[in-house]
Structure formats: C-alpha cells, structure tokens
Design an enzyme around this catalytic site. Structure first.
Site, PDB file in Angstrom:
ATOM      1  N   ARG A  94      -1.362  15.481  -7.146  1.00  0.00           N
ATOM      2  CA  ARG A  94      -0.364  15.347  -6.479  1.00  0.00           C
ATOM      3  C   ARG A  94       0.600  16.304  -6.728  1.00  0.00           C
ATOM      4  NH1 ARG A  94      -0.994   9.635  -4.801  1.00  0.00           N
ATOM      5  NH2 ARG A  94       0.627   8.898  -3.558  1.00  0.00           N
ATOM      6  N   ARG A 133       1.994  -1.344   7.238  1.00  0.00           N
ATOM      7  CA  ARG A 133       0.589  -1.382   6.866  1.00  0.00           C
ATOM      8  C   ARG A 133       0.342  -2.586   6.126  1.00  0.00           C
ATOM      9  NH1 ARG A 133      -1.404   3.484   3.153  1.00  0.00           N
ATOM     10  NH2 ARG A 133       0.568   3.036   1.576  1.00  0.00           N
ATOM     11  N   ARG A 166       2.524  -3.546   0.546  1.00  0.00           N
ATOM     12  CA  ARG A 166       2.587  -3.228  -0.742  1.00  0.00           C
ATOM     13  C   ARG A 166       4.187  -2.897  -1.034  1.00  0.00           C
ATOM     14  NH1 ARG A 166      -0.892   2.115  -1.249  1.00  0.00           N
ATOM     15  NH2 ARG A 166       1.041   2.989  -2.160  1.00  0.00           N
ATOM     16  N   ARG A 177       9.056   8.244  -0.655  1.00  0.00           N
ATOM     17  CA  ARG A 177       7.918   9.027  -0.969  1.00  0.00           C
ATOM     18  C   ARG A 177       7.338  10.225  -0.113  1.00  0.00           C
ATOM     19  NH1 ARG A 177       4.247   4.026   0.305  1.00  0.00           N
ATOM     20  NH2 ARG A 177       2.493   4.957  -0.555  1.00  0.00           N
TER      21      ARG A 177
HETATM   22  P1  AMP Z   1      -0.668   5.923  -3.489  1.00  0.00           P
HETATM   23  O1  AMP Z   1      -1.411   4.480  -3.565  1.00  0.00           O
HETATM   24  O2  AMP Z   1      -1.534   7.083  -3.646  1.00  0.00           O
HETATM   25  O3  AMP Z   1       0.435   5.926  -2.613  1.00  0.00           O
HETATM   26  O4  AMP Z   1       0.133   5.742  -4.709  1.00  0.00           O
HETATM   27  C1  AMP Z   1       1.067   4.871  -4.863  1.00  0.00           C
HETATM   28  C2  AMP Z   1       1.966   5.163  -6.113  1.00  0.00           C
HETATM   29  O5  AMP Z   1       1.357   5.374  -7.454  1.00  0.00           O
HETATM   30  C3  AMP Z   1       2.826   6.520  -5.983  1.00  0.00           C
HETATM   31  O6  AMP Z   1       3.905   6.607  -5.288  1.00  0.00           O
HETATM   32  C4  AMP Z   1       3.067   6.958  -7.379  1.00  0.00           C
HETATM   33  O7  AMP Z   1       4.031   6.360  -7.936  1.00  0.00           O
HETATM   34  C5  AMP Z   1       1.821   6.543  -8.190  1.00  0.00           C
HETATM   35  N1  AMP Z   1       0.865   7.599  -8.142  1.00  0.00           N
HETATM   36  C6  AMP Z   1      -0.393   7.432  -7.570  1.00  0.00           C
HETATM   37  N2  AMP Z   1      -1.125   8.854  -7.965  1.00  0.00           N
HETATM   38  C7  AMP Z   1      -0.502   9.625  -8.470  1.00  0.00           C
HETATM   39  C8  AMP Z   1      -0.585  10.655  -8.944  1.00  0.00           C
HETATM   40  N3  AMP Z   1      -1.854  11.419  -8.707  1.00  0.00           N
HETATM   41  N4  AMP Z   1       0.398  11.437  -9.819  1.00  0.00           N
HETATM   42  C9  AMP Z   1       1.538  10.427 -10.006  1.00  0.00           C
HETATM   43  N5  AMP Z   1       1.746   9.446  -9.384  1.00  0.00           N
HETATM   44  C10 AMP Z   1       0.672   8.813  -8.745  1.00  0.00           C
END
Ligand code: AMP
Length: 218
Positions: A94, A133, A166, A177
C-alpha cells in the site's frame, strides 16, 4: 482447479474497489493462495496479539499500520508452500516502501511478481459500496445492502453465519481511507507502470471481470 500462467499477483485498488470480491471469485476457479493483509490484521486484533494491539487504533481510524509490521507478516506467509502455485496479494503493498520490501522478499524466495491487477473505480461509487458493505463472520463472503443483498437479512447465503459491518466502513472512516489511498497508495500505480506490470480491470459486472482475468492471466 485451473492454474494461471501469470500467477504471482498484486491486487491494487482503493478500499471498496472489489479486491476481496474478485479474490473470492478467483478462489472458486483457480488454485491460488489469497493473502489479504486486512484479514490477517483483523485476526490479530481479534486475538489481541502484540501486533494486533499495535494495529487496532490505526485500523479503526482508517490509517495504515507501520510498513515493517505488515511486511513481516506477508514475508512469512509468502514462504508457505501453497504460495508456490501463485498468490493474490490483496491490500499489500500500500506504500512504495512496502513495494520495495516485497520485491526484496520475493527475490529472497527466488520468485517475482507477474502482474499488478488494478481496480479503477470512481470515489463516489467507492463510498456507496463501502458504507453498504456487509461481511460474513464465517466464510468471509462479501455482501452489499444495495447491490448484493443476502436472501435472509443479516445471514450469509453460503454458510448461514451472521453478517456484520466492518468498524472501518462507517462514512467518516471510509472517507479517511480513500484519502489515505490517494496519498499513499496511488503512487504505486506509477511505480508498477514503470516496471511494465500493470493490467487494469474493467469496472464492470463479475462475468466481464472474470473473462478479462482469464484472457490476461491464464
Ligand atoms: P483492508 O481490509 O485491506 O481494507 O484493510 C483494513 C485496514 O488494515 C487498513 O485500513 C489498514 O489500517 C490496515 N492495512 C491492511 N493492509 C495494510 C497494508 N498493506 N499496510 C498498512 N496497513 C494495512
């Protein structure tokens, strides 16, 4: 189960762009490992491990967790045997430093990325999707209160478990986000374009998306 020719994949796209949904569709057709850093982190938070405790507040506010923390988790997951058939990295990298850490980790494992699959969805649509969602507690199937309702409200069609929203899918956090995505993750588009790895999916129905994937990666 089919195997892909281009099999080591990164899914790059904003929250709500469909990375998780398309991953679930691919798991039905292809022998491939699914590595979602968001799922791994949510499990760590649920277990209240030291990493989970460090990540919890950042995740709740929509910020990224530190690069080193998430890169370490991915590195050990990539070393597991099922990843040899190919992997989908869903939500990682990311940031540019994470992409560099990934390149190094793959080099150490004697492999490399084959394709960065990009999801291009307008912000208004992302906000609509995120705030509607619903996720299954049992099997991780993803629903949407508007576009993909379960047959029985609040219950997963596939496994009968409870659906939940979530904590970070509230309007306020969804907006943060998206801002984080544009600032920290979008630069990866240039990074991977320069390396000739980018394939952009059509923002279309599931059938069209899966046909595009088959054509590009099989
Ligand atoms: P997601 O389910 O991919 O939307 O991730 C949910 C949350 O997890 C994100 O908003 C971040 O806080 C954290 N997160 C997930 N993947 C990463 C990553 N590659 N780097 C940093 N934080 C992450």
């Amino acid at each position: 189960m089919k195997k892909l020719t281009r099999k080591n994949l990164v899914f790059l796209g904003a929250p709500g762009a469909g990375k998780g949904t398309v991953s679930n569709l691919m798991l039905k057709n292809y022998q491939i490992a699914h590595i979602s850093t968001g799922d791994i982190l949510r499990a760590e938070v649920a277990k209240q491990t030291p990493a989970g405790k460090e990540a919890e507040a950042l995740m709740k506010s929509g910020q990224l967790v530190p690069d080193a923390l998430v890169a370490g988790m991915v590195r050990s997951r990539l070393a597991e045997p099922d990843c040899a058939d190919g992997f989908i990295l869903d939500g990682f990298p990311r940031t540019v430093p994470q992409a560099e850490l990934l390149e190094k980790a793959l080099e150490e494992l004697g492999t490399k990325l084959d394709c960065v699959v990009c999801f291009d969805v307008p912000d208004e649509e992302l906000i609509q999707r995120l705030t509607a969602r619903m996720n299954c507690r049992g099997c991780d199937e993803i629903y949407n209160k508007i576009f993909k309702k379960p047959a029985r409200e609040g219950i997963c069609d596939k496994c009968g478990s409870e659906l939940y929203q979530r904590a970070d899918d509230s309007l306020e956090t969804a907006k943060s986000r998206l801002a984080v995505f544009h600032k920290q993750t979008q630069p990866l588009m240039d990074y991977y374009t320069q390396r000739g790895l980018v394939f952009t999916l059509p923002n279309a129905d599931h059938e069209t998306i899966m046909a595009a994937i088959a054509k590009e990666l099989e």
